[in-house]
Scaffold this motif. Structure first.
Motif, PDB file in Angstrom:
ATOM      1  N   LYS A 127       0.830  -1.210   0.000  1.00  0.00           N
ATOM      2  CA  LYS A 127       0.000   0.000   0.000  1.00  0.00           C
ATOM      3  C   LYS A 127       0.861   1.255   0.000  1.00  0.00           C
ATOM      4  O   LYS A 127       0.558   2.236  -0.688  1.00  0.00           O
ATOM      5  N   LEU A 128       1.958   1.236   0.759  1.00  0.00           N
ATOM      6  CA  LEU A 128       2.853   2.386   0.829  1.00  0.00           C
ATOM      7  C   LEU A 128       3.387   2.750  -0.551  1.00  0.00           C
ATOM      8  O   LEU A 128       3.534   3.929  -0.891  1.00  0.00           O
ATOM      9  N   PHE A 129       3.652   1.743  -1.384  1.00  0.00           N
ATOM     10  CA  PHE A 129       4.197   1.971  -2.718  1.00  0.00           C
ATOM     11  C   PHE A 129       3.110   2.100  -3.789  1.00  0.00           C
ATOM     12  O   PHE A 129       3.418   2.253  -4.965  1.00  0.00           O
ATOM     13  N   TYR A 149      12.499   3.764   4.937  1.00  0.00           N
ATOM     14  CA  TYR A 149      11.236   4.462   5.174  1.00  0.00           C
ATOM     15  C   TYR A 149      10.090   3.459   5.277  1.00  0.00           C
ATOM     16  O   TYR A 149       9.204   3.588   6.134  1.00  0.00           O
ATOM     17  N   ALA A 150      10.101   2.444   4.425  1.00  0.00           N
ATOM     18  CA  ALA A 150       9.062   1.411   4.484  1.00  0.00           C
ATOM     19  C   ALA A 150       9.096   0.706   5.833  1.00  0.00           C
ATOM     20  O   ALA A 150       8.055   0.459   6.448  1.00  0.00           O
ATOM     21  N   MET A 151      10.288   0.388   6.299  1.00  0.00           N
ATOM     22  CA  MET A 151      10.417  -0.319   7.571  1.00  0.00           C
ATOM     23  C   MET A 151       9.865   0.520   8.727  1.00  0.00           C
ATOM     24  O   MET A 151       9.072   0.037   9.534  1.00  0.00           O
ATOM     25  N   ARG A 154       6.797  16.901   2.170  1.00  0.00           N
ATOM     26  CA  ARG A 154       6.683  18.057   1.278  1.00  0.00           C
ATOM     27  C   ARG A 154       5.600  17.871   0.227  1.00  0.00           C
ATOM     28  O   ARG A 154       4.810  18.779  -0.047  1.00  0.00           O
ATOM     29  N   SER A 155       5.549  16.674  -0.386  1.00  0.00           N
ATOM     30  CA  SER A 155       4.743  16.505  -1.594  1.00  0.00           C
ATOM     31  C   SER A 155       3.704  15.396  -1.531  1.00  0.00           C
ATOM     32  O   SER A 155       2.859  15.309  -2.415  1.00  0.00           O
ATOM     33  N   GLY A 156       3.777  14.515  -0.518  1.00  0.00           N
ATOM     34  CA  GLY A 156       2.777  13.468  -0.372  1.00  0.00           C
ATOM     35  C   GLY A 156       3.223  12.122  -0.935  1.00  0.00           C
ATOM     36  O   GLY A 156       4.190  12.022  -1.699  1.00  0.00           O
ATOM     37  N   ASP A 157       2.471  11.083  -0.561  1.00  0.00           N
ATOM     38  CA  ASP A 157       2.798   9.727  -0.988  1.00  0.00           C
ATOM     39  C   ASP A 157       2.762   9.568  -2.500  1.00  0.00           C
ATOM     40  O   ASP A 157       3.621   8.909  -3.100  1.00  0.00           O
ATOM     41  N   GLY A 158       1.745  10.148  -3.141  1.00  0.00           N
ATOM     42  CA  GLY A 158       1.607   9.991  -4.588  1.00  0.00           C
ATOM     43  C   GLY A 158       2.784  10.567  -5.344  1.00  0.00           C
ATOM     44  O   GLY A 158       3.293   9.939  -6.275  1.00  0.00           O
ATOM     45  N   ALA A 159       3.221  11.765  -4.956  1.00  0.00           N
ATOM     46  CA  ALA A 159       4.358  12.391  -5.644  1.00  0.00           C
ATOM     47  C   ALA A 159       5.640  11.617  -5.379  1.00  0.00           C
ATOM     48  O   ALA A 159       6.476  11.460  -6.278  1.00  0.00           O
ATOM     49  N   ARG A 160       5.803  11.129  -4.146  1.00  0.00           N
ATOM     50  CA  ARG A 160       7.003  10.335  -3.846  1.00  0.00           C
ATOM     51  C   ARG A 160       7.042   9.082  -4.711  1.00  0.00           C
ATOM     52  O   ARG A 160       8.074   8.742  -5.293  1.00  0.00           O
TER      53      ARG A 160
END
Length: 395
Positions: free
Chosen positions: A178-180, A277-279, A335-341
């Motif tokens: 989900k994170l990715f 970061y995932a961990m 700064r930009s959110g999950d989607g932008a990352r």
């Protein structure tokens, strides 16, 4: 990808075709190999030795069984590294062989020496497969522990650890996906939730290192490369929480690698940073702020170019790859959110350069992003302001 810093009630069955002797049990007399089989396996081992000494990757891979694609990818990495860093001595020896159908199994010992190094050795239960009149090397024999969507391969005696490994992987899998963004949309890697993940537990550091390549000597607890199984160093003391942390990091690599064909070419700090970061996101674990802020005050932040290439990162910056990379990924997310990352990672995985991906996904050049990031950190202290044990040093 690459090393992860040191921090691992079902039926156990042998790998298909591998008899009980692979687990160290006596070889029944009737199963012992006849001289012709032993001679064929010996010929293969001599060919492997010659290819290794010559640094000839194609010649080495000609002796590898191609039935398991993940094993082939692992052996290709092994062979390509050998082509760049040739050993000065290699010897393979095999003990009593047992034969069952097209499989010959027995204890295999690798002994090798790299330039300016000492001889190293490792022994494990191995398998050779008969194909078109010759014997091909098929790697280790394993016992297995399975659950829906995951198979753990392990050395004999690690059944309880394998069970905990399955429990830990099942617990973190969906959160990492989900994170990715792999749980939604028609994007590269969106089918990851339906993939059966293979995890290999190695009973010793030396065995894990050897499985990567002959030149590898650094300590590690986990390893993953594109299209390979996740590899872990087994520790019977590892709890489920310990394993969750390690697997969230390594599965973070898996989730990154499926984003695009160039994923493994992006900066090493970005790959390790997002895995860290995932961990920490999945497990609410340690964060990088204290270390990175301390480096900023001391003038010890690593130049990004110095932590980009796995092959050239200096020892003093090994920790920065993980921690400074983690901090930047966290900064981008805030700064930009999950989607932008995720779009940033997908752009690099698709072949965009770091700067191109940053402009496309984050709307600024990487130079501008770096300035924003540095401005968010404490300013370097003047020498007279630093504590006695915190004198700034050059980068």
């Amino acid at each position: 990808m690459k090393p992860h810093a040191l921090v691992v009630g079902s039926l156990l069955v042998a790998l298909p075709g591998a008899p009980a002797c692979a687990a160290g049990l006596p070889v029944p007399h009737e199963a012992r190999a006849d001289p012709a089989v032993k001679a064929g396996v010996e010929a293969t081992m001599r060919g492997i030795e010659a290819a290794a000494l010559a640094g000839d990757a194609p010649a080495y891979l000609a002796f590898i069984d191609k039935a398991d694609s993940e094993f082939v990818y692992e052996q290709t990495y092994f062979a390509n590294d050998m082509a760049k860093k040739k050993p000065t001595a290699v010897q393979l020896t095999v003990g009593e062989l047992a034969v069952e159908g097209p499989n010959a199994t027995g204890p295999l010992t690798w002994t090798w020496t790299m330039a300016e190094g000492k001889p190293r050795t490792v022994t494990f239960a191995a398998r050779f497969v008969s194909q078109d009149g010759r014997w091909l090397y098929a790697g280790e024999t394993w016992e297995t522990h399975e659950a829906p969507g995951v198979v753990v391969y392990h050395d004999p005696g690690l059944d309880e650890l394998a069970e905990r490994t399955v429990e830990a992987f099942v617990a973190v899998r969906a959160d990492v996906e989900k994170l990715f963004g792999h749980h939604e949309g028609d994007l590269p890697g969106h089918d990851l939730p339906r993939h059966t993940q293979k995890i290999k537990l190695y009973g010793s550091m030396r065995h894990l290192q050897h499985s990567i390549c002959l030149s590898y000597t650094n300590g590690l607890a986990g390893w993953n490369e594109p299209n390979e199984s996740i590899k872990l160093l087994a520790s019977r003391r590892s709890s489920v929480p310990d394993l969750k942390a390690l697997l969230a990091h390594e599965y973070g690599h898996v989730a990154t690698f499926v984003m695009g064909p160039a994923s493994n070419k992006m900066p090493w700090w970005a790959l390790e940073g997002v895995a860290e970061y995932a961990m920490t996101t999945v497990l609410d674990g340690r964060t990088p702020e204290r270390a990175v802020e301390r480096w900023a005050r001391r003038g010890q932040l690593a130049p990004w170019d110095a932590i980009t290439d796995f092959e050239t990162v200096e020892g003093r910056y090994q920790g920065h790859v993980y921690t400074q990379g983690h901090h930047m990924v966290q900064f981008i997310t805030t700064r930009s959110g999950d989607g932008a990352r995720n779009a940033w990672f997908r752009a690099m995985s698709g072949g965009k350069s770091l700067d191109e991906a940053t402009r496309e996904a984050l709307g600024v050049s990487f130079e501008a992003l770096d300035k924003e990031w540095r401005d968010s950190l404490p300013a370097p202290e003047k020498p007279e302001d630093a504590a006695p044990d915190e004198q700034p040093v050059g980068t």
